[in-house]
Design a protein around this motif. Structure first.
Motif, PDB file in Angstrom:
ATOM      1  N   LEU A  39     -31.009 -14.529 -39.766  1.00  0.00           N
ATOM      2  CA  LEU A  39     -30.286 -13.594 -40.636  1.00  0.00           C
ATOM      3  C   LEU A  39     -30.723 -13.674 -42.098  1.00  0.00           C
ATOM      4  O   LEU A  39     -31.094 -12.645 -42.679  1.00  0.00           O
ATOM      5  N   PRO A  40     -30.727 -14.854 -42.737  1.00  0.00           N
ATOM      6  CA  PRO A  40     -31.121 -14.886 -44.150  1.00  0.00           C
ATOM      7  C   PRO A  40     -32.593 -14.559 -44.393  1.00  0.00           C
ATOM      8  O   PRO A  40     -32.966 -14.112 -45.476  1.00  0.00           O
ATOM      9  N   ALA A  42     -34.107 -12.310 -42.697  1.00  0.00           N
ATOM     10  CA  ALA A  42     -34.174 -10.911 -42.281  1.00  0.00           C
ATOM     11  C   ALA A  42     -35.118 -10.690 -41.099  1.00  0.00           C
ATOM     12  O   ALA A  42     -35.618  -9.593 -40.906  1.00  0.00           O
ATOM     13  N   ASN A  46     -30.236  -6.999 -40.773  1.00  0.00           N
ATOM     14  CA  ASN A  46     -28.824  -7.016 -41.130  1.00  0.00           C
ATOM     15  C   ASN A  46     -28.655  -6.368 -42.493  1.00  0.00           C
ATOM     16  O   ASN A  46     -29.626  -6.267 -43.257  1.00  0.00           O
ATOM     17  N   PRO A  47     -27.441  -5.913 -42.836  1.00  0.00           N
ATOM     18  CA  PRO A  47     -27.241  -5.204 -44.098  1.00  0.00           C
ATOM     19  C   PRO A  47     -27.163  -6.117 -45.327  1.00  0.00           C
ATOM     20  O   PRO A  47     -27.227  -5.629 -46.448  1.00  0.00           O
ATOM     21  N   VAL A  48     -27.067  -7.416 -45.133  1.00  0.00           N
ATOM     22  CA  VAL A  48     -26.878  -8.323 -46.260  1.00  0.00           C
ATOM     23  C   VAL A  48     -28.210  -8.795 -46.847  1.00  0.00           C
ATOM     24  O   VAL A  48     -28.384  -8.843 -48.060  1.00  0.00           O
ATOM     25  N   PHE A  49     -29.159  -9.154 -45.973  1.00  0.00           N
ATOM     26  CA  PHE A  49     -30.425  -9.712 -46.428  1.00  0.00           C
ATOM     27  C   PHE A  49     -31.558  -8.738 -46.145  1.00  0.00           C
ATOM     28  O   PHE A  49     -31.537  -8.008 -45.160  1.00  0.00           O
TER      29      PHE A  49
END
Length: 171
Positions: A39-40, A42, A46-49
């Protein structure tokens, strides 16, 4: 090399003795590791990273191998109900392997430390070509940690005594 073969044999023996609950724990921890790294960086959209540079083809197999090995290593820290508590030795190899894996699959220009040390052009010219080697080193460290933890589990006298007590008698 005989030392490595003996440890690997012990590790495989310990892994073969794992029950369904322990394997499920390893799978859950592998999934958590994949999310914690993917996730971090990418690799998992995801919409955050986000990433400035698209991931390389080898990032996905590296993430999968990292998750599997980390799941095994982390599951060795979960105490089995039949086994007495054994003194824990913390393996720094697994932690180092996980950190290197995170750095290997991350965007080369999104890493603030690399940017501060090398700048954007230096990150692309020097860090990006090193990332596959960092990834290979991370897998090697995680594999060493897994073999070390599993071999210790198979060789531990307390574990053997618990396994013998739980095993049905052949008389």
């Amino acid at each position: 090399m005989p030392f490595l073969r003996a440890h690997t044999r012990l590790a495989m023996r310990a892994l073969a003795r794992w029950g369904a609950a322990r394997r499920a724990t390893a799978a859950a921890l592998a999934t958590a590791t994949a999310l914690a790294v993917g996730l971090p960086t990418a690799l998992i959209p995801n919409p955050v990273f986000g990433r400035e540079i698209a991931p390389e083809w080898w990032s996905y197999p590296l993430l999968a191998a990292t998750a599997l090995l980390a799941g095994v290593v982390l599951a060795t820290y979960v105490r089995r109900p039949a086994a007495p508590p054994a003194p824990e030795r913390v393996s720094r190899w697994g932690a180092a392997g996980g950190l290197l894996s995170f750095l290997a699959v991350g965007c080369p220009v999104c890493n603030k430390l690399v940017l501060a040390a090398l700048g954007t052009s230096g990150a692309m010219a020097y860090w990006a070509p090193l990332q596959p080697l960092v990834g290979a080193a991370s897998l090697a460290l995680l594999a060493v940690a897994a073999v070390q933890r599993l071999a210790g589990e198979a060789a531990c006298p307390a574990d053997r005594a618990a396994s013998a007590a739980a095993a049905p008698s052949t008389n």
